[in-house]
Every structure is written in structure tokens, then in C-alpha cells.
Design an enzyme around this catalytic site. Structure first.
Site, PDB file in Angstrom:
ATOM      1  N   GLU A 159     -12.881  -2.602   5.283  1.00  0.00           N
ATOM      2  CA  GLU A 159     -11.636  -1.788   4.590  1.00  0.00           C
ATOM      3  C   GLU A 159     -12.196  -0.422   4.809  1.00  0.00           C
ATOM      4  O   GLU A 159     -13.091   0.002   4.127  1.00  0.00           O
ATOM      5  CB  GLU A 159     -11.811  -2.241   3.102  1.00  0.00           C
ATOM      6  CG  GLU A 159     -10.302  -1.913   2.498  1.00  0.00           C
ATOM      7  CD  GLU A 159     -10.586  -0.451   1.789  1.00  0.00           C
ATOM      8  OE1 GLU A 159     -10.214   0.500   2.664  1.00  0.00           O
ATOM      9  OE2 GLU A 159     -10.760  -0.113   0.794  1.00  0.00           O
ATOM     10  N   CYS A 174      -9.080   5.276  -1.411  1.00  0.00           N
ATOM     11  CA  CYS A 174      -8.369   5.241  -0.148  1.00  0.00           C
ATOM     12  C   CYS A 174      -6.697   4.543   0.010  1.00  0.00           C
ATOM     13  O   CYS A 174      -6.193   4.819   0.653  1.00  0.00           O
ATOM     14  CB  CYS A 174      -8.980   3.961   0.911  1.00  0.00           C
ATOM     15  SG  CYS A 174      -9.424   2.594  -0.377  1.00  0.00           S
TER      16      CYS A 174
END
Length: 474
Positions: A246, A280
Site C-alpha cells: 500500500e 494516503c
């Protein structure tokens, strides 16, 4: 503050070089912690590998009970964890305690339940005289690398599914924000068998590389930057490890003319600047249709200007500092480059806050163009850009014209348009008329350079298993 490593069920001092851990709200050193040595990294991996022989064969019920106990202990010590997270990360204390701790507890409880629901396909005869079955088995030792923006939350996202599936874990938190992971080590050591959970401290080069490259490690899970992901993928290629990545994002927020402007303003004020924008999935790249562009910029600018930066222990603080001095400099540089274009206008913010600590003012930039760095590159700070667009086709193309593919949102009252645009967006998650909402039951993960693999949900649990075929002749 607990500063020892957890290796094979024992809390031990690191044998490597000491590293300072800072309070970003003041810039002061909280303490110095000794890194794990190369020998300690090896010992942690070998302890996990030895523990896997038994832990990998435990029943889902046993694994679930351990995860539930850990969830209870985290909940009971919620104030302690929140205070550590606040001091080490600069998060507002009330946010850490009220928002993050309950979500962390829920992750462990969800995967405790999910552990008991994981199964393969039912047996069947696909060749005469033979019965086949599909198993989902644990992989073995998982090396997990957690980031500095949500240290305990990301540790939970990595530990819970890996343990639920029957793997053993060696976790390395960021050397910038290790305190909650090390506290977790202290509480977890009496719940899980020795070696099932190991928690180290150290930098990527000195601890991360020998950990992820260890021949006994079968999977590496990372939440971090694209550069770190590229390094780990390359570093582990020769041993053909499974990787779970990720790697950040640059979320497009598509606002059509018919959107509820007040809802957009409220949403971006919250979801664009939560955790000082160090997220994010932050709502940081707004595309506003030209009919409402001026109104949105005006109203959003006024709303962002009311965000309060301050001391983490102040109940009225909405934004804390950035995580480190180096990151403060990176964010400041990105904004200065945006200003230098000449066409980007600073609506509010755009500068460091005077005084101690690593604070950057909540910033809104208008007039950004599709090719501008502020639109194309992740800033990872309290900085949101706004770009006008003409029509649906243009904005979908612009939204997808990005190396990232993690999160996105669409704001419109037209249900058909919401479905149509969502179907075309190349992002792991698309929200409609909201942003940032996460639940343990739904998967979180990206596309393109944002990585692959899922956190949370049953899909996340499956990522920590290997599919096996067993055939029995009869």
C-alpha cells in the site's frame, strides 16, 4: 516509556545503534532507543519460523480468542496508547483516543470473527475415484513494515489478518514513531505463544533490509512510499517472496455543478486535513466543475482558514504538527514550487507556523492545472489544490491521469452520473458524496503505483493465505 524489543516472547534491549525519537509538537527528543542488531533480526525471524510449526496448526477458535484478548487489552489501555501516539506523532489527543483507538480495537475484533469464517471450496470428485478439496493455509513468517502516519492503526491492519490466518509476524514500525508498537509488544507477549509476534525497532537500511530479505520470511507487507515499495520489491525478488503493498495516493475529489456545496466544504475541511493531511486517502486533489468553481473556492477557503492548529493536548486543536522536520521541509518545498508557477493562488495558508514544532498552516491552493506537480505528486500534508473542469469526460480522464490509484470521491445529486463515473475511475475505492469513510468489513487497497493487496475485510484475510489443492484417491 516501553522501549524494548519483543523477540521470542521476551522483551529485550536493542543491541544496535541508538536512534532519537522526537516529539514533533516541540521538536524535543523524547528518548533514544537502540536498534535491533542483525543478529536480533535473525533471531526474531527464526523465532517466528519455529513458532509457526504450532501456531499455523491452531484452530481458528484459538486464534480468535487471542485476538479478542488483545483487542480487550488495547481498549483497557486506550488512554495510554492515545497519549503515546499523541506525543510521538503530534496527533490531537482527543482524535487519537476517540477516533483511532476504537477503530484499532474493532480491527482486531473483526479479524477474530473472520478467522472462523475462512474456508476453502467444498470437496468434490473431478476425477473418477478421487476427491479434491481446496485449502486456504497460512504462509509462514510475515515481515510487516508499518508507516509513521498511523503507527498503531497500521500495526493493527497488518497484525490482525496475518495472525488470524495462522501466520507468525515480525513487525517493524517506523523508526520515527515506534512508541505505540513497542507498548503493544509489552501487552501482547503474554497473550500469544512465544515467537508468534515479534516487534523490532530500527531504520530501513539496518533492520528493514535484513528483515525483508531473510530467507525464512515468506511474505512482506508494507504501507509506505512508492520508493520504499520499489526497494522492497527489488530487494526480495531473488527469494520470490509474496509482497503486499500500500504505497500512497493522491485522491481526486470530483465536484459536479449539482453537488451540495455545503456538504463538499464540510467534507473537505475534515477529510482533506485530518491528521494534518498525512493520509494516503486525504481529499487533496479537487476537480470542481466551472459552474461552481468560484463559489467552492471562496467557501472552502473561508472554512479551511478556521481550522485550528495547536498543542496536541488542547481539546480545541484540529491539526497537530507534521511528523518530522524533514517532512515539514518537504511539504513547504511542494507549496513553494506551486507558488512559483505564477498561476496557482494561495487562498489560505501556504507557510510554516512560527514557533516550536513541525507545524504547517492548513493550505488551499486554487487555479492548479492538470500537469502541475501539486496535482500530480503526493504532498502528504495539510495542502489541498483545486482545478476547474468542463465536463464529465474531461474530469474522468484527468482523475485517471495519475500514477496513483488508491482512493477517490464523486460529489453529485445525479445517481446515474455517480454510478457511471464511479465505474470508470481507476481507484481501489470510490466514495459518493462523502470521503475517507472506512469500515473493517470493506477492503482498502489500491491500483497502479498505489500498490496491490487489500487491508481489512475477508479479502484482506485471504491475502495472508495460500490456496492449496489436496486430492485423495479412494
Amino acid at each position: 516509556m516501553q522501549h524494548k524489543l519483543l523477540i521470542n516472547g521476551e522483551l529485550v534491549s536493542g543491541e544496535g545503534e541508538k536512534q532519537p525519537v522526537y516529539n514533533p509538537a516541540t521538536g524535543d527528543v523524547l528518548l533514544e532507543i537502540a536498534e535491533a542488531s542483525a543478529e536480533q533480526v535473525d533471531a526474531a525471524v527464526r523465532a517466528a519460523d519455529a513458532a509457526f510449526a504450532e501456531w499455523g496448526q491452531t484452530t481458528p477458535k484459538v486464534r480468535a480468542e487471542c485476538l479478542l484478548k488483545l483487542a480487550d487489552v488495547i481498549e483497557e489501555n486506550g488512554q495510554v496508547f492515545a497519549e503515546l501516539e499523541s506525543r510521538n506523532c503530534g496527533k490531537p489527543l482527543h482524535s487519537a483516543f476517540n477516533d483511532e483507538i476504537p477503530a484499532i480495537v474493532d480491527v482486531f475484533r473483526f479479524f477474530a470473527g473472520a478467522a472462523r469464517c475462512l474456508n476453502g471450496l467444498a470437496a468434490g470428485e473431478y476425477l473418477e475415484g478421487h476427491t479434491s478439496m481446496i485449502r486456504r493455509d497460512p504462509l509462514g513468517v510475515v515481515a510487516s513494515i508499518a508507516p509513521w502516519n498511523y503507527p498503531l492503526m497500521m500495526a493493527a491492519w497488518k497484525l490482525a489478518p496475518a495472525l488470524a490466518a495462522g501466520n507468525c509476524v515480525v513487525l517493524k514500525p517506523s523508526e520515527i514513531t515506534p512508541l505505540t508498537a513497542l507498548k503493544l509488544a509489552e501487552l501482547a507477549k503474554d497473550i500469544f505463544p512465544a515467537g508468534v509476534i515479534n516487534i523490532l525497532f530500527g531504520r530501513g537500511k539496518t533492520v528493514g533490509d535484513p528483515l525483508t530479505g531473510h530467507p525464512k520470511v515468506r511474505m512482506v507487507s508494507l504501507t509506505g512510499s512508492i520508493a520504499t515499495g520499489e526497494h522492497i520489491i527489488s530487494h526480495t525478488a531473488s527469494s520470490i517472496k509474496r509482497t503486499h503493498m500500500e504505497l500512497g495516493g493522491k485522491a481526486p475529489v470530483i465536484v459536479f455543478d449539482d453537488a451540495d456545496i455545503e456538504a463538499v466544504v464540510e467534507g473537505v475541511r475534515t477529510f482533506g486535513y485530518y491528521n494534518a493531511g498525512q493520509d494516503c486517502t486525504a481529499a487533496c486533489r479537487i476537480y470542481a466543475q466551472k459552474g461552481i468553481y468560484d463559489t467552492l473556492v471562496e467557501k472552502l477557503g473561508a472554512a479551511v482558514a478556521t481550522l485550528k492548529s495547536g498543542a496536541p493536548d488542547d481539546e480545541s486543536t484540529e491539526l497537530g504538527p507534521l511528523s518530522s522536520l524533514a517532512h515539514l521541509e518537504r511539504v513547504g518545498k511542494a507549496v513553494e514550487e506551486a507558488k512559483a508557477t505564477g498561476h496557482i493562488k494561495v487562498i489560505t495558508g501556504g507557510e510554516k507556523r512560527k514557533g516550536n514544532g513541525y507545524y504547517y498552516a492548513p493550505t488551499l491552493l486554487a487555479g492548479a492545472l492538470q500537469d502541475d506537480a501539486i496535482v500530480q505528486k503526493e504532498v502528504f500534508g495539510p495542502v489541498v489544490s483545486v482545478t476547474p473542469f468542463d465536463n464529465e469526460e474531461q474530469v474522468v480522464n484527468w482523475a485517471n491521469d495519475s500514477q496513483y490509484g488508491l482512493a477517490s470521491s464523486v460529489w453529485t445529486k445525479d445517481v446515474g452520473r455517480a454510478h457511471r463515473v464511479s465505474a470508470r475511475l481507476q481507484y481501489g475505492c470510490t466514495w459518493v458524496n462523502t470521503h475517507f469513510m472506512l469500515v473493517s468489513e470493506m477492503p482498502h487497497g489500491g491500483q497502479k503505483l498505489s500498490g496491490y493487496g487489500k487491508d481489512m475485510s475477508l479479502y484482506g484475510l485471504e491475502d495472508y493465505t495460500v490456496v492449496r489443492h489436496v486430492m485423495v484417491k479412494h
